[in-house]
Design a protein around this motif. Structure first.
Motif, PDB file in Angstrom:
ATOM      1  N   PRO A 158       0.793  -1.220   0.000  1.00 39.24           N
ATOM      2  CA  PRO A 158       0.000   0.000   0.000  1.00 39.24           C
ATOM      3  C   PRO A 158       0.833   1.281   0.000  1.00 39.24           C
ATOM      4  CG  PRO A 158       0.040  -0.958   2.197  1.00 39.24           C
ATOM      5  CD  PRO A 158       0.807  -1.899   1.305  1.00 39.24           C
ATOM      6  N   ASN A 159       1.998   1.238   0.659  1.00 37.03           N
ATOM      7  CA  ASN A 159       2.680   2.529   0.785  1.00 37.03           C
ATOM      8  C   ASN A 159       4.190   2.442   0.963  1.00 37.03           C
ATOM      9  OD1 ASN A 159       2.556   1.440   3.257  1.00 37.03           O
ATOM     10  ND2 ASN A 159       1.278   2.986   4.197  1.00 37.03           N
ATOM     11  N   ASP A 160       4.839   1.517   0.264  1.00 38.02           N
ATOM     12  CA  ASP A 160       6.304   1.493   0.279  1.00 38.02           C
ATOM     13  C   ASP A 160       6.801   2.196  -0.972  1.00 38.02           C
ATOM     14  OD1 ASP A 160       6.168  -0.058   2.502  1.00 38.02           O
ATOM     15  OD2 ASP A 160       6.760  -1.932   1.514  1.00 38.02           O
ATOM     16  N   ILE A 161       7.874   2.929  -0.830  1.00 37.51           N
ATOM     17  CA  ILE A 161       8.468   3.537  -2.022  1.00 37.51           C
ATOM     18  C   ILE A 161       9.744   2.754  -2.349  1.00 37.51           C
ATOM     19  CG2 ILE A 161       9.300   5.669  -3.092  1.00 37.51           C
ATOM     20  CD1 ILE A 161       6.352   5.813  -2.135  1.00 37.51           C
ATOM     21  N   LEU A 162       9.804   2.313  -3.586  1.00 36.45           N
ATOM     22  CA  LEU A 162      10.924   1.475  -4.011  1.00 36.45           C
ATOM     23  C   LEU A 162      11.790   2.189  -5.036  1.00 36.45           C
ATOM     24  CD1 LEU A 162       9.103  -1.910  -4.866  1.00 36.45           C
ATOM     25  CD2 LEU A 162       9.853  -1.128  -2.618  1.00 36.45           C
ATOM     26  N   ILE A 163      13.074   1.845  -5.022  1.00 39.67           N
ATOM     27  CA  ILE A 163      13.951   2.216  -6.136  1.00 39.67           C
ATOM     28  C   ILE A 163      14.643   0.919  -6.544  1.00 39.67           C
ATOM     29  CG2 ILE A 163      15.899   3.631  -6.921  1.00 39.67           C
ATOM     30  CD1 ILE A 163      15.380   5.516  -4.573  1.00 39.67           C
ATOM     31  N   ASN A 164      14.586   0.597  -7.822  1.00 41.91           N
ATOM     32  CA  ASN A 164      15.157  -0.661  -8.326  1.00 41.91           C
ATOM     33  C   ASN A 164      14.757  -1.866  -7.470  1.00 41.91           C
ATOM     34  OD1 ASN A 164      16.505   0.667 -10.424  1.00 41.91           O
ATOM     35  ND2 ASN A 164      18.200   1.206  -9.057  1.00 41.91           N
ATOM     36  N   GLY A 165      13.493  -1.900  -7.088  1.00 47.55           N
ATOM     37  CA  GLY A 165      12.971  -3.056  -6.342  1.00 47.55           C
ATOM     38  C   GLY A 165      13.298  -3.051  -4.857  1.00 47.55           C
ATOM     39  N   LYS A 166      14.027  -2.051  -4.383  1.00 51.10           N
ATOM     40  CA  LYS A 166      14.368  -2.036  -2.956  1.00 51.10           C
ATOM     41  C   LYS A 166      13.686  -0.880  -2.241  1.00 51.10           C
ATOM     42  CE  LYS A 166      18.588  -4.543  -3.299  1.00 51.10           C
ATOM     43  NZ  LYS A 166      19.910  -4.730  -2.756  1.00 51.10           N
ATOM     44  N   LYS A 167      13.328  -1.136  -0.973  1.00 53.94           N
ATOM     45  CA  LYS A 167      12.554  -0.132  -0.236  1.00 53.94           C
ATOM     46  C   LYS A 167      13.440   1.016   0.254  1.00 53.94           C
ATOM     47  CE  LYS A 167       9.359   0.164   3.698  1.00 53.94           C
ATOM     48  NZ  LYS A 167       8.308  -0.555   4.415  1.00 53.94           N
ATOM     49  N   VAL A 168      13.010   2.233  -0.066  1.00 50.68           N
ATOM     50  CA  VAL A 168      13.773   3.404   0.363  1.00 50.68           C
ATOM     51  C   VAL A 168      12.955   4.234   1.358  1.00 50.68           C
ATOM     52  CG1 VAL A 168      13.007   4.947  -1.520  1.00 50.68           C
ATOM     53  CG2 VAL A 168      15.267   5.275  -0.507  1.00 50.68           C
ATOM     54  N   CYS A 169      11.640   4.005   1.382  1.00 54.38           N
ATOM     55  CA  CYS A 169      10.781   4.812   2.249  1.00 54.38           C
ATOM     56  C   CYS A 169       9.537   4.037   2.655  1.00 54.38           C
ATOM     57  CB  CYS A 169      10.364   6.084   1.491  1.00 54.38           C
ATOM     58  SG  CYS A 169       8.999   6.994   2.232  1.00 54.38           S
ATOM     59  N   GLY A 170       9.096   4.280   3.874  1.00 55.88           N
ATOM     60  CA  GLY A 170       7.833   3.702   4.347  1.00 55.88           C
ATOM     61  C   GLY A 170       6.959   4.806   4.905  1.00 55.88           C
ATOM     62  N   ILE A 171       5.661   4.605   4.818  1.00 60.41           N
ATOM     63  CA  ILE A 171       4.714   5.617   5.306  1.00 60.41           C
ATOM     64  C   ILE A 171       3.753   4.964   6.294  1.00 60.41           C
ATOM     65  CG2 ILE A 171       2.919   7.284   4.623  1.00 60.41           C
ATOM     66  CD1 ILE A 171       4.249   7.300   1.819  1.00 60.41           C
ATOM     67  N   LEU A 172       3.646   5.560   7.454  1.00 60.55           N
ATOM     68  CA  LEU A 172       2.725   5.038   8.477  1.00 60.55           C
ATOM     69  C   LEU A 172       1.671   6.094   8.764  1.00 60.55           C
ATOM     70  CD1 LEU A 172       2.082   2.841  10.643  1.00 60.55           C
ATOM     71  CD2 LEU A 172       3.588   4.088  12.182  1.00 60.55           C
ATOM     72  N   THR A 173       0.430   5.806   8.322  1.00 64.43           N
ATOM     73  CA  THR A 173      -0.664   6.757   8.536  1.00 64.43           C
ATOM     74  C   THR A 173      -1.485   6.312   9.740  1.00 64.43           C
ATOM     75  OG1 THR A 173      -0.762   6.897   6.141  1.00 64.43           O
ATOM     76  CG2 THR A 173      -2.523   7.977   7.328  1.00 64.43           C
ATOM     77  N   GLU A 174      -1.682   7.211  10.680  1.00 65.39           N
ATOM     78  CA  GLU A 174      -2.485   6.881  11.861  1.00 65.39           C
ATOM     79  C   GLU A 174      -3.543   7.964  12.040  1.00 65.39           C
ATOM     80  OE1 GLU A 174       0.078   4.538  14.930  1.00 65.39           O
ATOM     81  OE2 GLU A 174       1.184   6.329  14.394  1.00 65.39           O
ATOM     82  N   ILE A 175      -4.718   7.543  12.563  1.00 63.17           N
ATOM     83  CA  ILE A 175      -5.807   8.521  12.641  1.00 63.17           C
ATOM     84  C   ILE A 175      -6.384   8.673  14.052  1.00 63.17           C
ATOM     85  CG2 ILE A 175      -6.539   8.126  10.253  1.00 63.17           C
ATOM     86  CD1 ILE A 175      -8.938   6.519  11.460  1.00 63.17           C
ATOM     87  N   GLY A 176      -7.027   9.812  14.251  1.00 63.27           N
ATOM     88  CA  GLY A 176      -7.840  10.024  15.434  1.00 63.27           C
ATOM     89  C   GLY A 176      -9.231  10.339  14.905  1.00 63.27           C
ATOM     90  N   ALA A 177     -10.280   9.704  15.469  1.00 63.81           N
ATOM     91  CA  ALA A 177     -11.618   9.927  14.911  1.00 63.81           C
ATOM     92  C   ALA A 177     -12.671   9.968  16.000  1.00 63.81           C
ATOM     93  CB  ALA A 177     -11.956   8.831  13.916  1.00 63.81           C
ATOM     94  N   GLU A 178     -13.742  10.664  15.667  1.00 59.46           N
ATOM     95  CA  GLU A 178     -14.888  10.735  16.563  1.00 59.46           C
ATOM     96  C   GLU A 178     -16.072  10.236  15.733  1.00 59.46           C
ATOM     97  OE1 GLU A 178     -14.842  12.387  19.816  1.00 59.46           O
ATOM     98  OE2 GLU A 178     -16.840  11.489  19.969  1.00 59.46           O
ATOM     99  N   LEU A 179     -16.681   9.158  16.159  1.00 58.39           N
ATOM    100  CA  LEU A 179     -17.704   8.481  15.354  1.00 58.39           C
ATOM    101  C   LEU A 179     -17.147   8.220  13.959  1.00 58.39           C
ATOM    102  CD1 LEU A 179     -20.789  10.503  16.634  1.00 58.39           C
ATOM    103  CD2 LEU A 179     -20.068   8.195  17.312  1.00 58.39           C
ATOM    104  N   ASP A 180     -17.797   8.760  12.925  1.00 57.31           N
ATOM    105  CA  ASP A 180     -17.344   8.471  11.563  1.00 57.31           C
ATOM    106  C   ASP A 180     -16.375   9.532  11.036  1.00 57.31           C
ATOM    107  OD1 ASP A 180     -17.339   7.392   8.982  1.00 57.31           O
ATOM    108  OD2 ASP A 180     -18.822   8.892   8.373  1.00 57.31           O
ATOM    109  N   GLN A 181     -16.207  10.631  11.795  1.00 58.59           N
ATOM    110  CA  GLN A 181     -15.435  11.773  11.283  1.00 58.59           C
ATOM    111  C   GLN A 181     -13.966  11.739  11.716  1.00 58.59           C
ATOM    112  OE1 GLN A 181     -16.348  14.734   9.300  1.00 58.59           O
ATOM    113  NE2 GLN A 181     -17.704  13.070   8.719  1.00 58.59           N
ATOM    114  N   LEU A 182     -13.087  12.063  10.781  1.00 55.26           N
ATOM    115  CA  LEU A 182     -11.663  12.130  11.116  1.00 55.26           C
ATOM    116  C   LEU A 182     -11.410  13.391  11.932  1.00 55.26           C
ATOM    117  CD1 LEU A 182      -9.881  11.304   7.748  1.00 55.26           C
ATOM    118  CD2 LEU A 182      -9.763   9.974   9.844  1.00 55.26           C
ATOM    119  N   GLU A 183     -10.705  13.254  13.039  1.00 56.00           N
ATOM    120  CA  GLU A 183     -10.295  14.446  13.784  1.00 56.00           C
ATOM    121  C   GLU A 183      -8.907  14.875  13.345  1.00 56.00           C
ATOM    122  OE1 GLU A 183     -10.945  13.430  17.931  1.00 56.00           O
ATOM    123  OE2 GLU A 183     -12.678  14.785  17.815  1.00 56.00           O
TER     124      GLU A 183
END
Ligand code: BTN
Length: 328
Positions: free
Chosen positions: A176-201
């Motif tokens: 879902p969210n690795d960035i590769l150069i020549n097949g190797k991982k150079v970056c990772g992204i970790l998305t985390e959320i805070g929410a109230e009911l259905d809405q993103l805070e």
């Protein structure tokens, strides 16, 4: 309001090594020449190479490659992101700091650290965060429902891939969210959320890029084998301040696009940058595993996999591995 140290640095950077008089700086910032001098002294103490020439004024000999807040702030021309930057020499995890302060800080605040003692990756993995890498988190507050949070991950991936490409490297996105150069991982992204009911805070986007750090410092053998750094790919170290400027400007632009344009056009761009679409994959997550050909990505960020026996299936999250045998 920008703080005075940042404004002075901005003026000196704009002058490109030419001298700027204390009087001029004082007039622009509406402060006394003595105050200007005090700020210059502080900046010099922090290591900024500012020389003072009699009768001419102050000049910044070059932009130092540090990640101090005023140095980063004075580089940006963003609309939403990076209006406030918190710098740490060391912290446990910039995502942890961001989550703690997300409710009280304004949208766009960036937390950056030279090293992380407890850097976190996806699925509870350790993220090795030694000196030389780019470890940062951005606090976003899109007024939208939780289901759209994976879109933020997708735009972040595009922004990082575009940033790395602008340095002349062929970066692509592995779902879902690795960035590769020549097949190797150079970056990772970790998305985390805070929410109230259905809405993103808030959404915290944590980005870890291996820049000038040493591959040898990355955990185990397997990780070292599958990872790379910008320095390794380019053959020389790059200035992190340059990377930061391009990255934040790109993230800012894609975030604005996310807010203002139909998501379909962004998906199209993600697909063009994708390393995964068209490949034979196996996706594993707790309680399930799917093998097949990745054929598409949905508006919710799910990967559409064409399986041999059970038709097409959509996977929202999981670990993606490429099969060794790729069908043509
Ligand atoms: C992954 O590929 O598993 C995601 C790695 C994300 C690492 C970054 S570094 C900055 C931020 N702080 C953390 O603890 N993690 C993210």
């Amino acid at each position: 309001m920008e703080d005075q140290k940042t404004s002075i640095l901005k003026i000196l950077k704009k002058a490109e090594e030419d001298a700027v008089s204390g009087e001029y700086i004082g007039t622009v910032l509406k402060i006394s020449r003595t105050m200007v001098w005090k700020h210059i002294k502080l900046l010099q103490k922090q290591g900024y190479p500012i020389s003072s020439k009699p009768k001419l004024g102050y000049s910044l000999e070059y932009t130092p490659d540090n990640l101090y807040a005023e140095n980063l702030l004075s580089e940006l021309e963003t609309e939403i992101l990076g209006k406030k930057i918190l710098y740490y020499k060391e912290t446990n995890s910039t995502n942890d700091v961001a989550k703690k302060i997300a409710n009280i800080e304004k949208e766009g605040t960036v937390i950056v650290s030279e090293t992380q003692k407890k850097g976190r990756g996806r699925m509870g993995k350790v993220w090795y965060s030694d000196l030389g890498g780019m470890w940062l988190s951005v606090i976003l507050k899109p007024r939208t429902s939780i289901v759209n949070s994976s879109r933020i991950t997708l735009i972040s991936g595009i922004a990082v891939a575009r940033t790395i490409r602008s340095f002349g490297l062929d970066a692509s996105i592995k779902w879902p969210n690795d960035i590769l150069i020549n097949g190797k991982k150079v970056c990772g992204i970790l998305t985390e959320i805070g929410a109230e009911l259905d809405q993103l805070e808030f959404v915290v986007v944590g980005i870890g890029i291996n820049v000038n750090n040493d591959i040898q410092d990355l955990g185990d053998e397997e990780l070292r084998k599958n990872s790379t750094t910008l320095k390794k790919e380019l053959g020389y170290p790059i200035k992190k301040i340059d990377l930061f400027r391009v990255l934040l400007n790109n993230l800012d632009q894609y975030y604005i696009k996310f807010k203002s344009q139909p998501f379909q056009s962004i998906l199209q761009e993600w697909t063009e940058l994708s390393d995964t679409i068209g490949k034979e994959v196996s996706i594993s997550a707790p309680n399930m595993s799917i093998v097949g050909k990745a054929i598409n990505i949905t508006e919710r960020g799910s990967l559409v996999v064409q399986t041999k026996d059970s038709g097409t299936q959509e996977v929202i999250a999981g670990r993606c591995n490429y099969e060794t045998k790729q069908r043509k």
